[in-house]
Design an enzyme around this catalytic site. Structure first.
Site, PDB file in Angstrom:
ATOM      1  N   GLU A  43      -7.352  21.442 -12.032  1.00  0.00           N
ATOM      2  CA  GLU A  43      -6.679  20.023 -12.092  1.00  0.00           C
ATOM      3  C   GLU A  43      -7.844  19.421 -13.205  1.00  0.00           C
ATOM      4  O   GLU A  43      -8.986  19.228 -13.085  1.00  0.00           O
ATOM      5  CB  GLU A  43      -6.809  19.346 -10.844  1.00  0.00           C
ATOM      6  CG  GLU A  43      -5.769  19.673  -9.764  1.00  0.00           C
ATOM      7  CD  GLU A  43      -4.559  19.266 -10.265  1.00  0.00           C
ATOM      8  OE1 GLU A  43      -4.109  18.525 -11.198  1.00  0.00           O
ATOM      9  OE2 GLU A  43      -3.437  19.929  -9.748  1.00  0.00           O
ATOM     10  N   THR A  93     -16.692  21.907 -18.464  1.00  0.00           N
ATOM     11  CA  THR A  93     -16.554  20.636 -19.527  1.00  0.00           C
ATOM     12  C   THR A  93     -17.902  20.319 -19.400  1.00  0.00           C
ATOM     13  O   THR A  93     -18.896  20.306 -18.577  1.00  0.00           O
ATOM     14  CB  THR A  93     -15.614  19.826 -18.561  1.00  0.00           C
ATOM     15  OG1 THR A  93     -15.888  18.269 -19.164  1.00  0.00           O
ATOM     16  CG2 THR A  93     -16.000  19.609 -16.932  1.00  0.00           C
ATOM     17  N   ILE A 146      -6.361   0.200 -22.891  1.00  0.00           N
ATOM     18  CA  ILE A 146      -7.700   0.567 -23.152  1.00  0.00           C
ATOM     19  C   ILE A 146      -8.684   0.038 -21.888  1.00  0.00           C
ATOM     20  O   ILE A 146      -8.641  -1.280 -21.587  1.00  0.00           O
ATOM     21  CB  ILE A 146      -8.164  -0.220 -24.435  1.00  0.00           C
ATOM     22  CG1 ILE A 146      -7.355  -0.023 -25.452  1.00  0.00           C
ATOM     23  CG2 ILE A 146      -9.873   0.443 -24.524  1.00  0.00           C
ATOM     24  CD1 ILE A 146      -7.271   1.200 -26.065  1.00  0.00           C
ATOM     25  N   HIS A 200     -16.579   4.619 -14.649  1.00  0.00           N
ATOM     26  CA  HIS A 200     -16.394   5.192 -15.787  1.00  0.00           C
ATOM     27  C   HIS A 200     -17.751   5.909 -16.794  1.00  0.00           C
ATOM     28  O   HIS A 200     -18.641   4.728 -17.058  1.00  0.00           O
ATOM     29  CB  HIS A 200     -15.503   3.948 -16.576  1.00  0.00           C
ATOM     30  CG  HIS A 200     -14.968   4.759 -17.945  1.00  0.00           C
ATOM     31  ND1 HIS A 200     -14.267   3.719 -18.770  1.00  0.00           N
ATOM     32  CD2 HIS A 200     -15.019   5.698 -18.480  1.00  0.00           C
ATOM     33  CE1 HIS A 200     -13.673   4.386 -19.728  1.00  0.00           C
ATOM     34  NE2 HIS A 200     -14.175   5.628 -19.715  1.00  0.00           N
ATOM     35  N   LYS A 206     -15.921  20.208 -10.994  1.00  0.00           N
ATOM     36  CA  LYS A 206     -16.098  21.363 -12.110  1.00  0.00           C
ATOM     37  C   LYS A 206     -17.470  21.798 -12.037  1.00  0.00           C
ATOM     38  O   LYS A 206     -17.709  23.118 -12.072  1.00  0.00           O
ATOM     39  CB  LYS A 206     -15.985  20.711 -13.407  1.00  0.00           C
ATOM     40  CG  LYS A 206     -14.495  20.416 -13.951  1.00  0.00           C
ATOM     41  CD  LYS A 206     -13.457  21.857 -13.926  1.00  0.00           C
ATOM     42  CE  LYS A 206     -13.882  22.668 -14.903  1.00  0.00           C
ATOM     43  NZ  LYS A 206     -12.783  23.825 -14.964  1.00  0.00           N
ATOM     44  N   TYR A 214     -13.414  14.691 -10.797  1.00  0.00           N
ATOM     45  CA  TYR A 214     -13.169  15.709 -11.572  1.00  0.00           C
ATOM     46  C   TYR A 214     -14.459  16.635 -11.812  1.00  0.00           C
ATOM     47  O   TYR A 214     -14.796  17.915 -11.456  1.00  0.00           O
ATOM     48  CB  TYR A 214     -12.513  15.183 -12.628  1.00  0.00           C
ATOM     49  CG  TYR A 214     -12.525  16.231 -13.836  1.00  0.00           C
ATOM     50  CD1 TYR A 214     -11.783  17.574 -13.678  1.00  0.00           C
ATOM     51  CD2 TYR A 214     -13.169  16.028 -14.961  1.00  0.00           C
ATOM     52  CE1 TYR A 214     -11.789  18.490 -14.695  1.00  0.00           C
ATOM     53  CE2 TYR A 214     -12.995  17.059 -16.103  1.00  0.00           C
ATOM     54  CZ  TYR A 214     -12.459  18.013 -15.796  1.00  0.00           C
ATOM     55  OH  TYR A 214     -12.340  19.033 -16.921  1.00  0.00           O
ATOM     56  N   SER A 215     -15.289  15.820 -12.229  1.00  0.00           N
ATOM     57  CA  SER A 215     -16.702  16.572 -12.960  1.00  0.00           C
ATOM     58  C   SER A 215     -17.521  17.209 -11.639  1.00  0.00           C
ATOM     59  O   SER A 215     -18.052  17.997 -11.706  1.00  0.00           O
ATOM     60  CB  SER A 215     -17.285  15.576 -13.763  1.00  0.00           C
ATOM     61  OG  SER A 215     -18.036  14.348 -12.959  1.00  0.00           O
TER      62      SER A 215
HETATM   63  P1  NAD Z   1      -4.332  21.101 -18.287  1.00  0.00           P
HETATM   64  O1  NAD Z   1      -4.276  20.097 -17.108  1.00  0.00           O
HETATM   65  O2  NAD Z   1      -3.363  20.881 -19.259  1.00  0.00           O
HETATM   66  O3  NAD Z   1      -3.821  22.481 -17.783  1.00  0.00           O
HETATM   67  C1  NAD Z   1      -4.329  23.044 -16.527  1.00  0.00           C
HETATM   68  C2  NAD Z   1      -3.305  24.202 -16.009  1.00  0.00           C
HETATM   69  O4  NAD Z   1      -3.816  24.944 -15.127  1.00  0.00           O
HETATM   70  C3  NAD Z   1      -1.819  23.757 -15.950  1.00  0.00           C
HETATM   71  O5  NAD Z   1      -1.138  24.605 -16.555  1.00  0.00           O
HETATM   72  C4  NAD Z   1      -1.560  24.128 -14.505  1.00  0.00           C
HETATM   73  O6  NAD Z   1      -0.211  24.523 -14.010  1.00  0.00           O
HETATM   74  C5  NAD Z   1      -2.646  25.107 -13.964  1.00  0.00           C
HETATM   75  N1  NAD Z   1      -3.158  24.954 -12.582  1.00  0.00           N
HETATM   76  C6  NAD Z   1      -3.436  23.806 -12.106  1.00  0.00           C
HETATM   77  N2  NAD Z   1      -3.656  24.143 -10.823  1.00  0.00           N
HETATM   78  C7  NAD Z   1      -3.419  25.381 -10.554  1.00  0.00           C
HETATM   79  C8  NAD Z   1      -3.386  26.541  -9.355  1.00  0.00           C
HETATM   80  N3  NAD Z   1      -3.879  26.054  -8.312  1.00  0.00           N
HETATM   81  N4  NAD Z   1      -3.106  27.524  -9.683  1.00  0.00           N
HETATM   82  C9  NAD Z   1      -2.719  28.229 -10.759  1.00  0.00           C
HETATM   83  N5  NAD Z   1      -2.713  27.284 -12.157  1.00  0.00           N
HETATM   84  C10 NAD Z   1      -2.991  25.924 -11.705  1.00  0.00           C
HETATM   85  O7  NAD Z   1      -6.001  21.245 -18.648  1.00  0.00           O
HETATM   86  P2  NAD Z   1      -6.408  21.632 -19.799  1.00  0.00           P
HETATM   87  O8  NAD Z   1      -6.793  20.382 -20.421  1.00  0.00           O
HETATM   88  O9  NAD Z   1      -5.986  22.654 -20.716  1.00  0.00           O
HETATM   89  O10 NAD Z   1      -8.001  22.147 -19.401  1.00  0.00           O
HETATM   90  C11 NAD Z   1      -7.974  23.701 -19.102  1.00  0.00           C
HETATM   91  C12 NAD Z   1      -9.548  23.788 -18.637  1.00  0.00           C
HETATM   92  O11 NAD Z   1     -10.395  23.523 -19.606  1.00  0.00           O
HETATM   93  C13 NAD Z   1      -9.959  23.215 -17.335  1.00  0.00           C
HETATM   94  O12 NAD Z   1     -10.598  24.047 -16.614  1.00  0.00           O
HETATM   95  C14 NAD Z   1     -10.798  21.976 -17.751  1.00  0.00           C
HETATM   96  O13 NAD Z   1     -11.667  21.676 -16.841  1.00  0.00           O
HETATM   97  C15 NAD Z   1     -11.308  22.426 -19.076  1.00  0.00           C
HETATM   98  N6  NAD Z   1     -11.668  21.618 -20.054  1.00  0.00           N
HETATM   99  C16 NAD Z   1     -10.838  20.693 -20.488  1.00  0.00           C
HETATM  100  C17 NAD Z   1     -11.146  19.826 -21.491  1.00  0.00           C
HETATM  101  C18 NAD Z   1     -10.064  18.745 -22.125  1.00  0.00           C
HETATM  102  O14 NAD Z   1     -10.672  17.906 -22.730  1.00  0.00           O
HETATM  103  N7  NAD Z   1      -8.909  18.859 -21.796  1.00  0.00           N
HETATM  104  C19 NAD Z   1     -12.716  19.878 -22.062  1.00  0.00           C
HETATM  105  C20 NAD Z   1     -13.273  20.740 -21.485  1.00  0.00           C
HETATM  106  C21 NAD Z   1     -13.139  21.584 -20.439  1.00  0.00           C
HETATM  107  P1  TYD Z   2      -9.492  10.812 -21.031  1.00  0.00           P
HETATM  108  O1  TYD Z   2      -8.430  11.540 -22.114  1.00  0.00           O
HETATM  109  O2  TYD Z   2      -8.789  10.826 -19.671  1.00  0.00           O
HETATM  110  O3  TYD Z   2     -10.485  12.079 -20.988  1.00  0.00           O
HETATM  111  P2  TYD Z   2     -11.934  12.021 -20.306  1.00  0.00           P
HETATM  112  O4  TYD Z   2     -11.905  10.898 -19.116  1.00  0.00           O
HETATM  113  O5  TYD Z   2     -12.086  13.311 -19.532  1.00  0.00           O
HETATM  114  O6  TYD Z   2     -12.892  11.731 -21.049  1.00  0.00           O
HETATM  115  O7  TYD Z   2      -9.913   9.431 -21.427  1.00  0.00           O
HETATM  116  C1  TYD Z   2     -10.607   9.616 -22.592  1.00  0.00           C
HETATM  117  C2  TYD Z   2     -11.378   8.112 -22.576  1.00  0.00           C
HETATM  118  O8  TYD Z   2     -10.260   7.193 -22.864  1.00  0.00           O
HETATM  119  C3  TYD Z   2     -11.964   7.833 -21.370  1.00  0.00           C
HETATM  120  O9  TYD Z   2     -13.227   6.971 -21.724  1.00  0.00           O
HETATM  121  C4  TYD Z   2     -11.195   6.987 -20.595  1.00  0.00           C
HETATM  122  C5  TYD Z   2     -10.389   6.290 -21.761  1.00  0.00           C
HETATM  123  N1  TYD Z   2      -8.842   6.031 -21.561  1.00  0.00           N
HETATM  124  C6  TYD Z   2      -8.716   4.646 -21.684  1.00  0.00           C
HETATM  125  O10 TYD Z   2      -9.214   3.936 -22.097  1.00  0.00           O
HETATM  126  N2  TYD Z   2      -7.225   4.273 -21.488  1.00  0.00           N
HETATM  127  C7  TYD Z   2      -6.361   5.256 -20.864  1.00  0.00           C
HETATM  128  O11 TYD Z   2      -5.172   5.116 -20.628  1.00  0.00           O
HETATM  129  C8  TYD Z   2      -7.037   6.472 -20.819  1.00  0.00           C
HETATM  130  C9  TYD Z   2      -6.097   7.719 -19.921  1.00  0.00           C
HETATM  131  C10 TYD Z   2      -8.179   6.802 -21.094  1.00  0.00           C
END
Ligand code: NAD
Ligand code: TYD
Length: 362
Positions: free
Chosen positions: A99, A145, A226, A304, A174, A170-171
């Site tokens: 998630e 992350t 924002i 935040h 992780k 979330y963090s």
């Molecule tokens: P995402 O939410 O787009 O995708 C997550 C995927 O995991 C989805 O396909 C979902 O169906 C699957 N999933 C969720 N719960 C599951 C479960 N119980 N069993 C099996 N599959 C399940 O996420 P993302 O942005 O692609 O991130 C992928 C990974 O990278 C995560 O571990 C996230 O913490 C990490 N990450 C993301 C970012 C970012 O900016 N998006 C940055 C750094 C690290």
């Molecule tokens: P997000 O894309 O949710 O990533 P993360 O929280 O993991 O960094 O958000 C990026 C930044 O943008 C974060 O500082 C929160 C801000 N934000 C907004 O200001 N408005 C929004 O609707 C969303 C989703 C994020």
């Protein structure tokens, strides 16, 4: 550096089997595509529950590949995961399933604890059970992350040695999963690696995250929410560059190591949204300044984090990784992709997403 996963075999019996979790999500789909197209000597399993964030449309172009297999399943289901490992016997795991959205974690922390912590431990247990006693032929690569390091003030960077200080549900989930991965190495000798990446953007990102949400709203003339004053800073990386880093770490990283991934590319939220408005005014043939009028400052996110910034010298110096794109170029490519893929956007924003959106921004 020796690469234990690169010995080529076209014979299915001897093909290395890589289990990628979360491969139908945003980053996972880029990793699956890269591995399936670049390494025909691997058999790739994509294990995904297909939550709201998982979408097989993301992998339409590779679904027919003969060395690719999709498996629908939930990593929180321990007996299922155990059976899956016994039947498929993967040589290595690249674990992305999670998630991933901070705002959802504030509303529903337990589902983050279940998937991100319990799900990770289920995978570690299943890997341990089938990899013993030949652990060193295997690899459990955990994708994490930069948010585990907490929030920075205006100076400094996150290093691999920065103490964990997660601030959101979330963090925290992780960070906890990272600790479990390291504990399984220390206690059971599972070969592991972890990488911690900064904020990703690019095609196939679910439009709950800042950049695709704003692209979608600009397109539809809807307010651009924002949080707070828009002063929070994130360090942005094009998703394809993250997938390239994962490929490099998987093949050349050192067992037990952690690698931070980021492109030294910090932006205030408000500056990104203004840049997006300018790009989209141009692409949509609107008068300059039209989309900026949609910017709406809303109540700040609870707890935040002010600033994230990755020091990526280790992966750059030790593995020779470099981001391939400048941010403005990547953002323009991203906008082009979302404008060209209207039906993808429509599909993922219908149904349950509408309810989430109304609740989040009411
Ligand atoms: P995402 O939410 O787009 O995708 C997550 C995927 O995991 C989805 O396909 C979902 O169906 C699957 N999933 C969720 N719960 C599951 C479960 N119980 N069993 C099996 N599959 C399940 O996420 P993302 O942005 O692609 O991130 C992928 C990974 O990278 C995560 O571990 C996230 O913490 C990490 N990450 C993301 C970012 C970012 O900016 N998006 C940055 C750094 C690290
Ligand atoms: P997000 O894309 O949710 O990533 P993360 O929280 O993991 O960094 O958000 C990026 C930044 O943008 C974060 O500082 C929160 C801000 N934000 C907004 O200001 N408005 C929004 O609707 C969303 C989703 C994020």
């Amino acid at each position: 550096m020796p690469n234990k996963f690169a010995s080529k075999s076209e014979n299915m019996e001897n093909k290395k089997k890589i289990l990628i979790t979360g491969g139908a999500g945003f980053i996972g789909s880029h990793v699956v595509r890269l591995f399936v197209t670049k390494y025909p000597h691997y058999h790739i399993y994509n294990l995904d529950k297909l939550t709201y964030a998982g979408n097989l449309e993301n992998l339409k172009d590779i679904e027919g590949h003969k060395h690719y297999e999709f498996i629908k399943g939930d990593i929180t289901d321990a007996p299922f995961i155990q059976r899956l490992f016994e039947e498929t016997r993967p040589d290595a795991v690249i674990h992305l399933a999670a998630e991933s959205h901070v705002d959802r974690s504030i509303k529903d922390p337990l589902s983050f604890i279940n998937t991100n912590i319990i799900g990770t431990v289920n995978l570690l247990n299943a890997a341990k059970a089938i990899w013993e006693p030949e652990m060193d032929k295997h690899l459990f690569y955990h994708i994490s992350t930069d948010e585990v390091y907490g929030s920075l003030d205006h100076g400094g960077f996150f290093l691999e040695t920065t103490p964990y200080d997660p601030q959101s549900p979330y963090s925290a989930s992780k960070a906890s999963s990272d600790h479990f991965v390291r504990a399984w190495r220390n206690t059971y000798k599972i070969p592991i690696m972890i990488s911690n990446c900064s904020n990703n953007y690019g095609p196939y990102q679910f439009p709950e995250k800042l950049i695709p949400l704003c692209i979608n709203n600009i397109k539809n003339n809807k307010p651009l929410p924002i949080y707070g004053k828009g002063e929070n800073v994130r360090d942005w990386l094009y998703v394809v560059d993250h997938a390239r880093a994962i490929d490099l770490i998987f093949h050349q990283g050192k067992i037990g190591e952690t690698y931070n991934i980021g492109g030294f590319n910090e932006w205030k939220n408000i500056d990104i949204v203004q840049l997006l408005c300018r790009i989209m005014d141009q692409k949509l043939g609107r008068a300059e300044g039209t989309s900026e009028k949609l910017i709406t400052f809303v109540k700040d996110r609870a707890g935040h984090d002010l600033r994230y910034a990755i020091d990526a010298h280790k992966i750059m110096n030790e593995l020779g990784w470099q981001p391939s794109l400048q941010f403005e170029e990547g953002l323009e490519k991203t906008v082009d992709w979302y404008l060209a893929n209207e039906s993808w956007l429509q599909n993922v924003t219908s149904g349950n997403y509408q309810k989430y959106y109304e609740e989040q921004y009411k």
